[in-house]
Design a protein around this motif. Structure first.
Motif, PDB file in Angstrom:
ATOM      1  N   SER A 121       0.848  -1.194   0.000  1.00 23.24           N
ATOM      2  CA  SER A 121       0.000   0.000   0.000  1.00 23.24           C
ATOM      3  C   SER A 121       0.883   1.243   0.000  1.00 23.24           C
ATOM      4  O   SER A 121       2.038   1.200   0.426  1.00 23.24           O
ATOM      5  N   VAL A 122       0.323   2.324  -0.498  1.00 28.74           N
ATOM      6  CA  VAL A 122       0.979   3.628  -0.485  1.00 28.74           C
ATOM      7  C   VAL A 122      -0.037   4.640   0.039  1.00 28.74           C
ATOM      8  O   VAL A 122      -1.181   4.677  -0.429  1.00 28.74           O
ATOM      9  N   THR A 123       0.374   5.425   1.011  1.00 28.32           N
ATOM     10  CA  THR A 123      -0.518   6.432   1.586  1.00 28.32           C
ATOM     11  C   THR A 123       0.051   7.815   1.309  1.00 28.32           C
ATOM     12  O   THR A 123       1.198   8.108   1.671  1.00 28.32           O
ATOM     13  N   VAL A 124      -0.742   8.658   0.642  1.00 23.00           N
ATOM     14  CA  VAL A 124      -0.365  10.038   0.364  1.00 23.00           C
ATOM     15  C   VAL A 124      -1.075  10.932   1.376  1.00 23.00           C
ATOM     16  O   VAL A 124      -2.301  10.900   1.477  1.00 23.00           O
ATOM     17  N   GLN A 125      -0.305  11.705   2.113  1.00 25.72           N
ATOM     18  CA  GLN A 125      -0.864  12.616   3.104  1.00 25.72           C
ATOM     19  C   GLN A 125      -0.738  14.041   2.611  1.00 25.72           C
ATOM     20  O   GLN A 125       0.314  14.436   2.111  1.00 25.72           O
ATOM     21  N   MET A 126      -1.818  14.810   2.760  1.00 23.26           N
ATOM     22  CA  MET A 126      -1.854  16.182   2.260  1.00 23.26           C
ATOM     23  C   MET A 126      -2.277  17.123   3.379  1.00 23.26           C
ATOM     24  O   MET A 126      -3.219  16.830   4.110  1.00 23.26           O
ATOM     25  N   SER A 127      -1.565  18.235   3.492  1.00 17.54           N
ATOM     26  CA  SER A 127      -1.913  19.262   4.473  1.00 17.54           C
ATOM     27  C   SER A 127      -2.017  20.599   3.763  1.00 17.54           C
ATOM     28  O   SER A 127      -1.066  21.032   3.101  1.00 17.54           O
ATOM     29  N   LEU A 128      -3.155  21.229   3.903  1.00 22.06           N
ATOM     30  CA  LEU A 128      -3.372  22.555   3.347  1.00 22.06           C
ATOM     31  C   LEU A 128      -3.060  23.581   4.430  1.00 22.06           C
ATOM     32  O   LEU A 128      -2.844  23.213   5.590  1.00 22.06           O
ATOM     33  N   PRO A 129      -3.023  24.866   4.082  1.00 22.83           N
ATOM     34  CA  PRO A 129      -2.783  25.879   5.114  1.00 22.83           C
ATOM     35  C   PRO A 129      -3.748  25.711   6.287  1.00 22.83           C
ATOM     36  O   PRO A 129      -4.933  25.438   6.099  1.00 22.83           O
ATOM     37  N   ILE A 130      -3.232  25.866   7.482  1.00 18.75           N
ATOM     38  CA  ILE A 130      -4.031  25.656   8.682  1.00 18.75           C
ATOM     39  C   ILE A 130      -5.217  26.611   8.686  1.00 18.75           C
ATOM     40  O   ILE A 130      -5.079  27.813   8.469  1.00 18.75           O
ATOM     41  N   GLY A 131      -6.398  26.061   8.935  1.00 19.82           N
ATOM     42  CA  GLY A 131      -7.625  26.845   8.924  1.00 19.82           C
ATOM     43  C   GLY A 131      -8.438  26.674   7.654  1.00 19.82           C
ATOM     44  O   GLY A 131      -9.565  27.181   7.568  1.00 19.82           O
ATOM     45  N   THR A 132      -7.910  25.957   6.660  1.00 17.47           N
ATOM     46  CA  THR A 132      -8.659  25.703   5.428  1.00 17.47           C
ATOM     47  C   THR A 132      -9.932  24.926   5.749  1.00 17.47           C
ATOM     48  O   THR A 132      -9.929  23.995   6.560  1.00 17.47           O
ATOM     49  N   THR A 133     -11.020  25.309   5.122  1.00 13.22           N
ATOM     50  CA  THR A 133     -12.306  24.668   5.408  1.00 13.22           C
ATOM     51  C   THR A 133     -12.340  23.246   4.861  1.00 13.22           C
ATOM     52  O   THR A 133     -11.563  22.874   3.972  1.00 13.22           O
ATOM     53  N   LEU A 134     -13.274  22.468   5.395  1.00 17.19           N
ATOM     54  CA  LEU A 134     -13.395  21.074   4.975  1.00 17.19           C
ATOM     55  C   LEU A 134     -13.771  20.974   3.499  1.00 17.19           C
ATOM     56  O   LEU A 134     -13.250  20.111   2.776  1.00 17.19           O
ATOM     57  N   SER A 135     -14.652  21.853   3.036  1.00 19.75           N
ATOM     58  CA  SER A 135     -15.071  21.796   1.632  1.00 19.75           C
ATOM     59  C   SER A 135     -13.920  22.108   0.687  1.00 19.75           C
ATOM     60  O   SER A 135     -13.772  21.473  -0.365  1.00 19.75           O
ATOM     61  N   GLU A 136     -13.065  23.061   1.055  1.00 18.84           N
ATOM     62  CA  GLU A 136     -11.912  23.391   0.213  1.00 18.84           C
ATOM     63  C   GLU A 136     -10.901  22.237   0.225  1.00 18.84           C
ATOM     64  O   GLU A 136     -10.332  21.893  -0.818  1.00 18.84           O
ATOM     65  N   THR A 137     -10.686  21.643   1.385  1.00 16.35           N
ATOM     66  CA  THR A 137      -9.790  20.487   1.473  1.00 16.35           C
ATOM     67  C   THR A 137     -10.321  19.339   0.634  1.00 16.35           C
ATOM     68  O   THR A 137      -9.563  18.661  -0.077  1.00 16.35           O
ATOM     69  N   GLU A 138     -11.629  19.125   0.686  1.00 17.57           N
ATOM     70  CA  GLU A 138     -12.240  18.052  -0.101  1.00 17.57           C
ATOM     71  C   GLU A 138     -12.009  18.265  -1.589  1.00 17.57           C
ATOM     72  O   GLU A 138     -11.717  17.310  -2.336  1.00 17.57           O
ATOM     73  N   ALA A 139     -12.126  19.513  -2.046  1.00 14.30           N
ATOM     74  CA  ALA A 139     -11.934  19.800  -3.468  1.00 14.30           C
ATOM     75  C   ALA A 139     -10.506  19.480  -3.908  1.00 14.30           C
ATOM     76  O   ALA A 139     -10.283  18.880  -4.971  1.00 14.30           O
ATOM     77  N   VAL A 140      -9.519  19.846  -3.090  1.00 12.62           N
ATOM     78  CA  VAL A 140      -8.111  19.609  -3.451  1.00 12.62           C
ATOM     79  C   VAL A 140      -7.804  18.112  -3.429  1.00 12.62           C
ATOM     80  O   VAL A 140      -7.172  17.575  -4.354  1.00 12.62           O
ATOM     81  N   VAL A 141      -8.250  17.429  -2.377  1.00  8.57           N
ATOM     82  CA  VAL A 141      -7.974  15.996  -2.268  1.00  8.57           C
ATOM     83  C   VAL A 141      -8.656  15.229  -3.403  1.00  8.57           C
ATOM     84  O   VAL A 141      -8.073  14.301  -3.979  1.00  8.57           O
ATOM     85  N   SER A 142      -9.880  15.621  -3.742  1.00  8.74           N
ATOM     86  CA  SER A 142     -10.586  14.955  -4.847  1.00  8.74           C
ATOM     87  C   SER A 142      -9.873  15.166  -6.171  1.00  8.74           C
ATOM     88  O   SER A 142      -9.814  14.258  -7.009  1.00  8.74           O
ATOM     89  N   GLN A 143      -9.315  16.344  -6.358  1.00 12.18           N
ATOM     90  CA  GLN A 143      -8.566  16.617  -7.590  1.00 12.18           C
ATOM     91  C   GLN A 143      -7.328  15.729  -7.676  1.00 12.18           C
ATOM     92  O   GLN A 143      -7.010  15.192  -8.749  1.00 12.18           O
ATOM     93  N   PHE A 144      -6.638  15.549  -6.552  1.00 14.38           N
ATOM     94  CA  PHE A 144      -5.467  14.683  -6.560  1.00 14.38           C
ATOM     95  C   PHE A 144      -5.870  13.218  -6.729  1.00 14.38           C
ATOM     96  O   PHE A 144      -5.148  12.433  -7.352  1.00 14.38           O
ATOM     97  N   GLN A 145      -7.039  12.863  -6.211  1.00 17.45           N
ATOM     98  CA  GLN A 145      -7.525  11.489  -6.380  1.00 17.45           C
ATOM     99  C   GLN A 145      -7.773  11.177  -7.851  1.00 17.45           C
ATOM    100  O   GLN A 145      -7.515  10.059  -8.322  1.00 17.45           O
ATOM    101  N   GLU A 146      -8.268  12.147  -8.593  1.00 18.18           N
ATOM    102  CA  GLU A 146      -8.483  11.949 -10.029  1.00 18.18           C
ATOM    103  C   GLU A 146      -7.160  11.662 -10.734  1.00 18.18           C
ATOM    104  O   GLU A 146      -7.104  10.832 -11.663  1.00 18.18           O
TER     105      GLU A 146
END
Length: 778
Positions: free
Chosen positions: A566-591
């Motif tokens: 298995s390979v696990t990619v961990q992503m951290s956005l600037p502290i305080g980023t909202t859940l919806s914005e984090t979801e958009a970035v993570v979903s883009q990387f998932q694609e």
């Protein structure tokens, strides 16, 4: 003589070994199987909670006191601490060999002495670090329902059944939201009726009670008295009178509404691109992973008859599969090595009976070894199986030496029984000294196991396995081989029983010619060496010196090469980023992963850390891979492909989670920064990290300290607060209740329990300016 006494009771000896072999066969089924040996980790962790305190306050009021009290512990190697919102953890690393039970008692005594200096309601808890506490299995719940409904089914119907499986320590549900009773209040209505959230919460709590009232005796009967006042419906909650005004009762429905809903979303889980729910299975400490997994499989079959027809369970990750594959590969290597050893022996001995005797002695020695391992509590794992494979070649030595000497006597015309006695007696001291010499090689390791640390824990299994295998082979060679060669399978010589088959005559003649050629080549090489003694010594010395000089150039690593599953990619956005914005970035990387990575089994995407105080700015994607021989893109290829896209995401920090090999060996390089100022240390750490990122051979550097969330500080004007009859605690609690909500009481319906959370409407707690509208009553 031992051999003579043994041959006087051949049946007894044979039955004894048959019993040992049969018990060994049955033992194999019950032998614990794991990928790696059980390692006694010399770590303890102390955790403490400090409600409504920030990281700096936690560090000053709790962490520092605990650290100072524990720094003088005996055998303590390292002490580290982490302070975060409302919680701190202090990790203690002891020297290997330290008795953790005694160390735990010492830690408890130290904490008792400092407990009075800690803030009220702060109680430190001690945990033992367990290398086996990681989840061994993840089970997805599938169904044509929302993730929230699937979570409810998992918590109500699945978790309890899975936790009943023998060896399961915990079954935790990930994904979805918990069902609660939401009481959403309007800020302007609260202000109009002169009410606060605390008053509403207190009113609901007082109206939802069931209390005993003692007993009463009437006539000959005793009656228990119980006041039943719990809510039976949501309508009753909405009709609760919160306050009495002149001529009017203010009900909950006048200032808001209560309804069945879900908790505020703090985390999201996607399974292969679809929002889902999975159950993570963790085994109990000391339990065998494969056995626990088998018990879970049985419970999953049982759940098929309980779950609704449109809901099913699917294993999306099972760590025991890799364990089984590895063990099966090693077992295949073991029996193939055994078969090759028997074939080689037959080629050189040119005798069916001698080969059969050796073929019996090898597996019997292995059975006895497994039996001894089971009694000693040693699991069958990658290290012990490696020792067993190494031992297969050593196991045969003693039996071959004795059987060859017995055959030598038979070739000279000695009777079978006499040949067995004489041949084995002559060789007993030789084979015993040979095996003891090999065993003595491992004795220094036993004395330095503590100093070797983690490596000593790992290699202890190999040492014990090889030693047990050598002792059992010596036992078989001394007692069983003479009995078989002299009584049950008496050896013959070519004069007494010549070979009649032309095929075997030609076969043995061919083997004989091959052996003669080998002997001729060896003889010529030996004579050349003896005739050129100085040159031979020079060549040997040169080879020795060259090998010693090459040692510094060897590539040394804790674990051998291989690939993780298995390979696990961990992503951290600037502290305080909202859940919806984090979801958009993570979903883009998932694609990107779905398009470029080939041959993966499952993608598990987690966004946010969950919990009522969870972080919304982080996410991870776990890529589960098939076994190594079926992988198209392995873990190294995947990391290389994904690194090429890291630069496409500004302000996102990427890192790869530790796979199995990195978990076993840790990071390659740790740089510790010491400073009295946390801000200065973070600034230097960021500079060091930036320099390391420019080095091509270094992966993704990570900093284990993170900056805090963007903070809104509320400063209380104490004089005005005094004038209004308000204290700081009241203000702080009212703000906390308004933003986070407060668990007022519990609503019970149809055997289920739901927390009743009182909170402001979402539109009344979205902006910083909304804080100014919170009403506080003196």
């Amino acid at each position: 003589m031992i051999s003579e006494k043994t041959l006087q009771h051949p049946v007894l000896v044979l039955i004894t070994f048959i019993l040992l072999g049969v018990v060994g066969i049955f033992t194999i089924r019950k032998t614990a199987i794991s990928l790696m040996p059980d390692v006694d980790m010399p770590y303890l962790m102390v955790s403490a909670s400090y409600t409504n305190a920030g990281p700096e306050t936690v560090e000053k009021a709790v962490t520092t006191l605990i650290e100072n009290s524990l720094s003088s512990l005996s055998g303590l190697k390292n002490i580290t601490s982490t302070s975060r919102e409302e919680r701190c953890t202090v990790s203690l690393e002891f020297n290997y060999g330290t008795d953790l039970d005694i160390a735990t008692n010492d830690v408890r005594d130290k904490l008792d002495r400092v407990r009075r200096a800690l803030p009220d309601n702060v109680t430190p808890t001690i945990f033992k670090m367990d290398s086996n506490s990681m989840p061994i299995m993840r089970i997805a719940i599938r169904g044509n329902r929302s993730a929230d409904d699937l979570k409810q089914i998992a918590e109500d119907d699945v978790v309890d059944v899975l936790e009943q499986a023998d060896g399961v320590g915990e079954a935790s549900v990930m994904g979805g939201r918990s069902k609660i009773v939401r009481v959403e209040l309007e800020q302007n209505r609260l202000k109009a009726y002169d009410l606060t959230l605390s008053q509403v919460s207190s009113a609901l709590s007082k109206e939802n009670l069931e209390l005993g009232g003692g007993t009463i005796t009437e006539g000959k009967t005793d009656y228990s008295i119980r006041t039943t006042g719990e809510y039976s419906s949501i309508e009753e909650i909405n009709d609760t009178v919160i306050k009495h005004l002149t001529g009017y009762d203010v009900k909950l429905s006048d200032i808001g509404k209560a309804y069945m809903g879900y908790d505020d979303q703090k985390s999201i889980v996607y399974i292969n691109g679809q929002e889902g729910v999975y159950i993570s299975i963790t085994k109990q400490s000391g339990e065998n992973s494969v056995t626990v997994a088998n018990n879970v499989y049985q419970k999953m079959e049982q759940l098929k008859t309980i779950l609704p027809g449109d809901v099913s369970l699917e294993i999306i990750r099972d760590d025991t599969v890799s364990i089984r594959d590895t063990i099966n590969t090693l077992l295949d290597s073991a029996w193939q090595g055994l078969l090759l050893a028997v074939i080689i022996l037959y080629i050189f001995l040119c005798s069916f009976k001698t080969t059969i005797i050796i073929a019996i002695s090898i597996p019997l020695s292995i059975m006895i070894t497994l039996l001894a391992m089971n009694f000693a509590g040693i699991t069958l794992n990658m290290m012990t199986l490696t020792g067993l494979i190494l031992g297969v070649g050593m196991i045969v030595d003693a039996s071959v030496v004795i059987i060859d000497n017995i055959y030598s006597y038979r070739s000279r015309g000695t009777k079978a029984k006499v040949a067995a006695v004489l041949g084995s007696s002559e060789m007993i001291m030789s084979v015993t000294s040979g095996n003891l010499t090999t065993i003595c090689v491992f004795i220094p390791f036993l004395f330095y196991l503590k100093d070797l640390g983690w490596m000593g824990q790992m290699f202890k299994g190999i040492i014990f396995t090889v030693v047990i295998a050598l002792v059992s082979s010596l036992f078989v060679a001394v007692f069983l081989v003479p009995v078989l060669a002299g009584h049950f399978l008496p050896l013959t010589n070519r004069n007494e029983k010549p070979i009649k088959s032309e095929f075997f005559k030609n076969l043995y003649a061919f083997f004989g010619r091959c052996q003669d050629k080998i002997q001729n080549v060896y003889g010529k090489a030996l004579m050349a060496a003896l005739n050129n003694r100085l040159a031979t010594i020079f060549v040997c010395a040169t080879a020795l010196i060259a090998s010693l000089l090459l040692i510094p150039t060897m590539r040394i690593s804790m674990m051998t090469g291989g690939h993780d599953d298995s390979v696990t990619v961990q992503m951290s956005l600037p502290i305080g980023t909202t859940l919806s914005e984090t979801e958009a970035v993570v979903s883009q990387f998932q694609e990107i992963i779905e398009k470029e990575i080939k041959g993966y089994k499952t993608l598990i995407t987690s966004i946010g850390s969950g919990g009522r105080n969870g972080s919304s700015y982080s996410g991870s994607i776990q890529i589960s891979l098939p076994p190594s021989n079926e992988q198209i893109d392995n873990d190294e290829t995947i990391q290389k492909k994904l690194r090429a896209h890291f630069a496409d995401f500004a302000d996102v920090t990427f890192s790869f989670g530790r796979g199995f090999r990195r978990q076993m060996t840790g990071a390659d390089l740790d740089i510790v920064l010491r400073s009295a100022s946390l801000d200065d240390a973070l600034a230097v750490a960021n500079k060091v990290s930036a320099v390391m990122e420019e080095i091509a051979d270094i992966g993704e550097p990570t900093i284990d300290t993170t900056e805090g969330l963007p903070q809104v500080e509320i400063s209380i004007d104490r004089q005005r607060a005094y004038n209004f009859g308000v204290d700081v605690r009241t203000v702080a609690n009212e703000i906390n209740y308004s933003i986070e909500g407060v668990n007022a009481t519990t609503f019970r319906k149809d055997g289920d329990e739901y927390s009743v959370y009182v909170m402001l409407r979402p539109e009344d707690r979205q902006k910083v300016i909304d804080l100014e509208q919170i009403y506080v009553q003196g």
